[in-house]
Design an enzyme around this catalytic site. Sequence first.
Site, short mmCIF file in Angstrom:
data_model
loop_
_atom_site.label_atom_id
_atom_site.label_comp_id
_atom_site.label_asym_id
_atom_site.label_seq_id
_atom_site.Cartn_x
_atom_site.Cartn_y
_atom_site.Cartn_z
N HIS A 19 0.83 -1.20 0.00
CA HIS A 19 0.00 0.00 0.00
C HIS A 19 0.87 1.26 0.00
CE1 HIS A 19 -2.89 2.86 2.15
NE2 HIS A 19 -3.26 2.78 0.90
N ASP A 27 6.63 5.98 -20.97
CA ASP A 27 6.57 5.95 -22.44
C ASP A 27 7.95 5.70 -23.03
OD1 ASP A 27 7.97 8.44 -22.72
OD2 ASP A 27 6.10 9.58 -22.71
N TYR A 126 4.67 12.46 -23.48
CA TYR A 126 4.05 12.79 -22.19
C TYR A 126 2.98 11.77 -21.82
CZ TYR A 126 6.36 17.24 -23.01
OH TYR A 126 7.29 18.22 -23.28
N ALA A 127 3.22 10.52 -22.13
CA ALA A 127 2.26 9.45 -21.82
C ALA A 127 2.69 8.67 -20.57
CB ALA A 127 2.11 8.51 -23.01
N ASN A 128 3.41 9.33 -19.68
CA ASN A 128 3.92 8.69 -18.46
C ASN A 128 2.85 8.74 -17.37
OD1 ASN A 128 6.71 8.31 -19.46
ND2 ASN A 128 6.60 10.53 -19.58
#
Length: 152
Positions: A19, A27, A126-128
């Site tokens: 947790h 990306d 910017y697909a992180n």
Amino acid sequence: MRTPITHPELLAALARCGHGTKILIADGNYPHVTGVGPHTTRIALNVAPGLLTADQVLELLIATVPVEAAEYMENADGAASPAVEGYGQALGPDIALSGLERFTFYDRARENDVAVVVATGEQRQYANLMLTVGVIPETQTKVSTTGAGRAA
């Protein structure tokens, strides 16, 4: 197993998460080696440009790990990239999704609680996406001690 993931190293890395642990889906442009801390487990799923995509990896992770929140990297203008709309749909309305400025995201990804980075072949910039591991409800964690369900 009840997960669609069969990659042994990825399964082992996910099993070590608890947790509050972070999992970074990176990306194809992300600096996978220098963009995370020294103790982060690196999983290479960047087979070729476009394989595997961040969306594909996200779907597999959602089916395997409880997710309580997610953070995406904002583009240079401070806006969400086109990838974020799909992330929001996949995560659903109950999971908080927020953006971080690019260099803030990099700093956050280098912190000690980022346990896993999954390098994808994602071509969108910017697909992180950084996931925060949640908890499994107690009703789903009970283990039978009666022997029911054991293989004969």
